[in-house]
Design a protein around this motif. Structure first.
Motif, PDB file in Angstrom:
ATOM      1  N   PHE A   1       0.827  -1.218   0.000  1.00 18.42           N
ATOM      2  CA  PHE A   1       0.000   0.000   0.000  1.00 18.42           C
ATOM      3  C   PHE A   1       0.859   1.264   0.000  1.00 18.42           C
TER       4      PHE A   1
ATOM      5  N   TYR B   1      -6.150  -5.659   4.886  1.00 20.68           N
ATOM      6  CA  TYR B   1      -6.077  -5.166   3.503  1.00 20.68           C
ATOM      7  C   TYR B   1      -7.262  -4.225   3.242  1.00 20.68           C
TER       8      TYR B   1
ATOM      9  N   ALA C   1      -6.996  -0.357   2.341  1.00 20.84           N
ATOM     10  CA  ALA C   1      -7.541   0.104   1.057  1.00 20.84           C
ATOM     11  C   ALA C   1      -8.455   1.303   1.288  1.00 20.84           C
TER      12      ALA C   1
ATOM     13  N   THR D   1      -6.191   4.403   2.090  1.00 22.04           N
ATOM     14  CA  THR D   1      -5.214   4.849   1.085  1.00 22.04           C
ATOM     15  C   THR D   1      -5.858   5.045  -0.288  1.00 22.04           C
TER      16      THR D   1
ATOM     17  N   ARG E   1      -6.072   2.755  -2.362  1.00 16.98           N
ATOM     18  CA  ARG E   1      -5.375   1.841  -3.259  1.00 16.98           C
ATOM     19  C   ARG E   1      -5.960   0.436  -3.146  1.00 16.98           C
ATOM     20  N   ALA E   2      -5.706  -0.379  -4.140  1.00 16.97           N
ATOM     21  CA  ALA E   2      -6.154  -1.775  -4.092  1.00 16.97           C
ATOM     22  C   ALA E   2      -5.110  -2.638  -4.791  1.00 16.97           C
TER      23      ALA E   2
END
Lengths: 371, 438
Positions: A41, A140, A144, A147, A149-150
Motif C-alpha cells: 500500500f 487489507y 484500502a 489509502t 489503493r487496491a
C-alpha cells in the motif's frame, strides 16, 4: 570490517527520504505483522519498540505502573507527538498489555491516525493459519479504505517476495555473524535497521556486509541473548568489554522474527504462513519444550556457552517460561542469568555486575562441567 | 476403569462425603454470623448450602483420578463440551480464589516464587503453580489433569500459565483462542475461527474421554448452562431494588457454582433457591446493608482476602456495593446461548465476555449499570494481577467522574496477594471516597 555506522541510515533519515518520495508511514508496535502488506500500500513500516528513554509521564496518565515500559513508552511517545509522521498505527496483538494499548488508543486516546489492531493466533493449526490469513485480508480492506489503493494479487506477491529476500539476508547475517567481524553493537544496529528500512534498502545493505571477505571469527565468551529487545544498546558494548560475545539471540525484535519463506500462492495465506512458521515465541503460543529445544539447539550450533535472559520488567510472556527454560538449560549444561530492566533506566551497575559475574562463571566452567 | 477406584469414588463422593457435608451444613446453619450485623444483614440462609455444594464439587475432584477423566479449565472456557463428555472439571482460578479467601494464597504462591516464578506474574497463576509444586491446598487434594483446556477470552495470561501446567503434568493442552473484540461487533472470520476450534476440539476431547460426544447431551448441558446463567443474572438484577437485597460481596461468594458448575442440574436448583431467598428479602424490606445511603459499583476481581473488611468498612458508612462488572460477566451472556444452534451460539458466547472486549465497551457497561442500578459512585479495583481488566481503568474513572458526575475511586491492590494491599492507605482512600459520596 567494522562498517561505517554512517552507512546505515537512521530511522529519521529513512522516514524523511521515504516521505519525500511520496510514501506513507505506518507506525507498528511489537511484534509480528505482515510487512509486505503495508508495503504493498506504499506504507513504510516503522516499528516502535518503546522507544527507550522517553518521558513516561504522558503514558502514566493512562496506564498503571505495573504495565511494561515498552507499552508505557509507546503511549508516551505517541502523546508527545513522536508518531506524528505516521499515517496509520498498527497494533499487533502480542500480550494483554499491547491488547490494552490498542484498545485505549481506539477508545480513549484516539490519535489523529487510524489505529488498526491485528490479532495473532496462538497456535499453528490449520484454523490458526486460516484465521491469520483472514485477519490479513481484513487489514487489507482497512488499508484500502484509507489509502484509496487496491494492490493486485501479483503486487502483493511481489511485495512478499521482496520481504522474503530481505528476511533471507537477515537470517544469513545472523548465521554468519561471528565471521562478520562486527562488534555486537554494530551487528545489532545493522540487523535492527530491518525495523525501519525498506526491504530493498536493507537487502542492499546486508549484501554489502555479507560480500566482504570473511574475517577471523570473533573471540570472547560466547553467549546467547534472550528477551524482547536489547535496550539500552550500550549493553552490547558492555558485554564485549567484559569479555563476552553474543553469538546468537532469541530476541523478540530479532531472532524470533527470522521468518522462513512462505509456500502458498495465495498472498494472504502466505503472509500468515510466514508469521506462524517463525522460530518459537511465547507470544505465538509456542510450548515451553519447543522453546527450550530451540535454545539448546541454537546454542549447540553457535557454540554459545550460556544464556542471558534480558527481560523488560512486567513482561508476562517472558516471565512465565523462564523457570522451566532455565532449569532445562541447566540440565543441558547451559548456565543462564536473568536480569530485568525498564526501558527508561540507564544501564545499571547492578545489571552489569551480574552479567560480568555470569561471564566469569561461564569462562571458568570446565569442559566436563559443560558436558 | 479400575473397580477399586470406582468403589472409592462412590463411597467417598456419594455416600460418606455427602453425609459429612450435610452435618457440617447443619452445624453452620446454627452458627452465629461472623460479620458485623449492626451494619450488615445476617448471612444469606443459603450460605451453608453454597459451601456444601462447592465442597462436594472439590470432594469429587479429590477422588476423580482413576474413575473419571479430569479437565483443568480456565474460567471463561466453553465447559459445556467437557460436561457433555463427563469430564470432572477443575478451575484453577477458583481454587486460587479459595486459597485467597482462606489467606493461604501467599504461602502457596511462595512455593512458585521459590521455583523462580516472578512476583510480577498473576497471583492466581502463582497460587496454582505453587499448589502443583507443593501439593498444598485447602481442598484436600487436586486431581491430576488428563487434559488442560484454555480459552483466551479472559486473558493471554491463562495460555502462558497453562503451558507451564502442560510441562509439569505432561498433559495435552487444548486451546480455544478467542480474538479480542476491539469494536462493538466481532468480525465474522473471528467467530468462524472460534467455532472451528470448538469443532476441532471435539475429537481430541473424545479420544481423552474415551467416548463419543452425544449431541443430545450437549444440548441438555447447554440448556442447563443457559438456565443457570439466566437465574444468576436475575439475582444480580434484583439488586436494582432499594435497599439492595444482597451486596457484591455476597455475589462474590455465591458466584462459585456459576463459574465451576455451569451445566449441572444442581446449579440451576441452587440459583432458583437463591433467587427465592433474595425475593423474600425484598418482600421483607431487608437490605444487605442495614442503612443503605449510597450505592456503588465494583469493577474488576474481588480482593479475596479482604472481603469482610471491605464489606464492613463500607457498610459502617451506609455504602452498599450493589453491582459489579465482574459478577455480571457470568450472567450477561446468557441470552446468547441458543441450545438449538449450540455451535454457533457457543462461538458467539465465548468470544464476547467483558474481558475479551475493549475498554470503551467496559465503560459503556459501567455507565449502563450506574443508570440501571441507580449508583452514586464506583470503586475500580486496579488489580496488579489482572492487566486486561485493569488497563483502561484510569480513563474509565475519569470519564465516570466527568461525564456522569459520579465519584470514582481507583483502588490499588491485588486479587490474591495481600503483600501488595496497603491497609492504611486503602482505609484513607476509602474514607475520602465515602466523604465524596456525601
Amino acid at each position: 570490517m567494522e562498517p561505517d555506522p554512517r552507512s546505515i541510515p537512521s530511522c529519521t533519515e529513512t522516514i524523511r527520504a521515504w516521505t519525500a518520495r511520496g510514501g506513507g508511514v505506518a507506525a507498528v508496535l511489537p511484534i509480528h505483522y505482515p510487512r509486505a502488506l503495508l508495503r504493498a500500500f506504499g506504507l513504510l513500516p516503522v516499528e516502535v519498540w518503546g522507544p527507550p528513554q522517553v518521558d513516561p509521564a504522558p503514558g502514566a496518565a493512562h496506564l498503571q505502573p505495573y504495565v511494561c515500559s515498552i507499552v508505557g513508552n509507546a503511549l508516551s511517545f505517541l502523546l508527545k507527538d513522536g508518531l506524528d509522521v505516521a499515517d496509520v498505527i498498527i497494533v499487533p496483538h502480542a500480550c494483554d498489555s499491547l491488547q490494552g494499548l490498542g484498545s485505549l488508543l481506539l477508545d480513549f486516546v484516539r490519535p489523529r491516525q487510524p489505529v488498526f489492531p491485528l490479532y495473532l493466533p496462538r497456535g499453528r493449526r490449520e484454523s490458526d493459519r486460516q484465521f491469520l490469513a483472514d485477519e490479513c485480508r481484513a487489514l487489507y480492506g482497512k488499508l484500502a479504505a484509507i489509502t484509496g489503493r487496491a494492490p493486485s494479487e501479483e503486487e502483493l506477491l511481489e511485495s512478499i517476495r521482496r520481504e522474503e529476500e530481505a528476511d533471507g539476508l537477515l537470517a544469513e547475517l545472523h548465521h554468519r555473524r561471528r565471521a562478520l567481524s562486527l562488534t555486537d553493537l554494530a551487528f545489532y544496529r545493522l540487523v535492527r535497521a530491518r525495523e525501519y528500512l525498506p526491504a530493498e534498502e536493507f537487502s542492499a545493505l546486508a549484501r554489502s556486509v555479507l560480500d566482504t571477505p570473511p574475517a577471523d571469527p570473533r573471540t570472547g565468551i560466547p553467549v546467547l541473548l534472550s528477551g524482547i529487545v536489547p535496550e539500552p544498546m550500550a549493553l552490547l558494548d558492555a558485554i564485549n568489554e567484559m569479555g563476552g560475545t553474543v553469538v546468537a539471540d532469541d530476541l523478540a525484535c530479532c531472532g524470533r522474527r527470522l521468518y522462513p519463506p512462505g509456500v502458498s500462492s495465495d498472498p494472504f495465506r502466505r503472509m500468515a504462513e510466514r508469521i506462524l512458521d517463525g522460530p518459537p515465541d511465547p507470544t505465538r503460543g509456542s510450548p515451553i519444550t519447543e522453546r527450550l529445544q530451540h535454545l539448546v539447539r541454537t546454542a549447540r550450533e553457535t557454540g554459545a556457552r550460556g544464556v542471558i535472559f534480558y527481560d523488560v520488567k512486567f513482561c508476562e510472556p517472558e516471565l512465565f517460561d523462564l523457570p522451566l527454560l532455565r532449569r532445562g538449560l541447566q540440565e543441558a549444561g547451559l548456565p543462564s542469568v536473568h536480569v530485568e530492566v525498564d526501558l527508561n533506566d540507564p544501564l545499571s551497575g547492578q545489571t552489569l555486575t551480574r552479567i560480568e559475574a555470569f561471564l566469569e562463571m561461564v569462562a571458568g566452567q570446565t569442559e566436563e562441567a559443560r558436558r | 476403569m479400575n473397580p477399586v477406584n470406582a468403589l472409592r469414588y462412590h463411597w467417598n463422593v456419594n455416600v460418606l462425603g455427602p453425609a459429612v457435608l450435610r452435618l457440617q451444613r447443619w452445624q453452620a446453619e446454627r452458627r452465629p454470623a461472623r460479620w458485623d450485623t449492626r451494619y450488615l444483614a445476617p448471612p444469606l440462609r443459603i450460605a451453608p448450602r453454597t459451601k456444601e455444594l462447592v465442597a462436594r464439587h472439590w470432594l469429587a475432584g479429590r477422588y476423580a483420578n482413576g474413575y473419571r477423566k479430569v479437565a483443568w479449565v480456565t474460567s471463561g472456557a466453553p465447559v459445556e463440551l467437557l460436561k457433555a463428555l463427563d469430564f470432572y472439571v477443575l478451575y484453577p482460578e477458583n481454587h486460587a480464589a479459595i486459597c485467597g479467601t482462606a489467606r493461604l494464597a501467599v504461602d502457596i504462591a511462595s512455593e512458585a516464587e521459590s521455583a523462580g516464578y516472578s512476583r510480577d506474574l498473576c497471583s492466581y497463576a502463582r497460587t496454582d503453580i505453587g499448589a502443583v509444586l507443593s501439593g498444598k491446598t485447602p481442598v484436600g487434594r487436586l486431581p491430576k489433569p488428563d487434559v488442560l483446556f484454555a480459552c483466551t477470552n479472559i486473558c493471554q495470561t491463562v495460555l502462558f500459565w497453562y503451558r507451564v501446567l502442560a510441562e509439569y503434568f505432561g498433559a495435552p493442552l487444548v486451546l480455544i483462542d478467542t480474538p479480542f473484540v476491539y469494536t462493538e461487533e466481532a468480525a465474522g472470520h473471528a467467530v468462524r475461527y472460534v467455532r472451528r476450534q470448538l469443532e476441532e476440539a471435539v475429537p481430541v476431547l473424545e479420544r481423552i474421554a474415551g467416548k463419543r460426544l452425544d449431541e443430545r447431551k450437549l444440548r441438555e448441558v447447554g440448556l442447563l448452562s443457559k438456565r443457570a446463567s439466566e437465574l444468576w443474572l436475575e439475582i444480580l438484577q434484583r439488586c436494582r431494588h432499594r435497599p439492595a437485597p444482597i451486596s457484591v460481596f455476597d455475589q462474590f461468594i455465591q458466584m462459585a457454582p456459576i463459574v465451576e458448575m455451569r451445566g449441572d442440574p444442581e446449579t440451576v436448583d441452587f440459583y432458583a433457591a437463591l433467587l427465592k431467598e433474595v425475593d423474600e428479602r425484598i418482600a421483607a424490606g431487608v437490605g444487605a446493608v442495614k442503612n443503605e445511603r449510597k450505592r456503588v459499583l465494583w469493577d474488576n476481581l474481588p480482593i479475596w482476602y479482604r472481603l469482610r473488611y471491605l464489606a464492613e468498612f463500607l457498610a459502617r458508612h451506609g455504602v452498599a456495593v450493589v453491582a459489579s462488572t465482574y459478577t455480571n460477566a457470568w450472567g450477561e451472556l446468557a441470552p446468547l446461548i441458543d441450545p438449538d444452534d449450540l455451535w454457533e451460539s457457543m462461538a458467539r458466547t465465548y468470544i464476547y465476555p467483558i474481558l475479551n472486549r475493549g475498554t470503551g465497551h467496559k465503560l459503556r457497561t459501567m455507565r449502563q449499570m450506574v443508570e440501571e442500578y441507580g449508583l452514586d459512585g464506583a470503586i475500580l479495583h486496579s488489580d496488579r494481577s489482572c492487566k486486561p481488566y485493569s488497563i483502561g481503568q484510569m480513563d474509565q474513572r475519569d470519564r465516570l467522574i466527568r461525564e456522569l458526575g459520579v465519584p470514582a475511586l481507583l483502588l490499588e491492590a491485588d486479587h490474591n496477594d495481600y503483600r501488595v494491599f496497603a491497609e492504611e492507605q486503602v482505609a484513607t482512600r476509602l474514607a475520602a471516597f465515602v466523604e465524596m459520596l456525601g
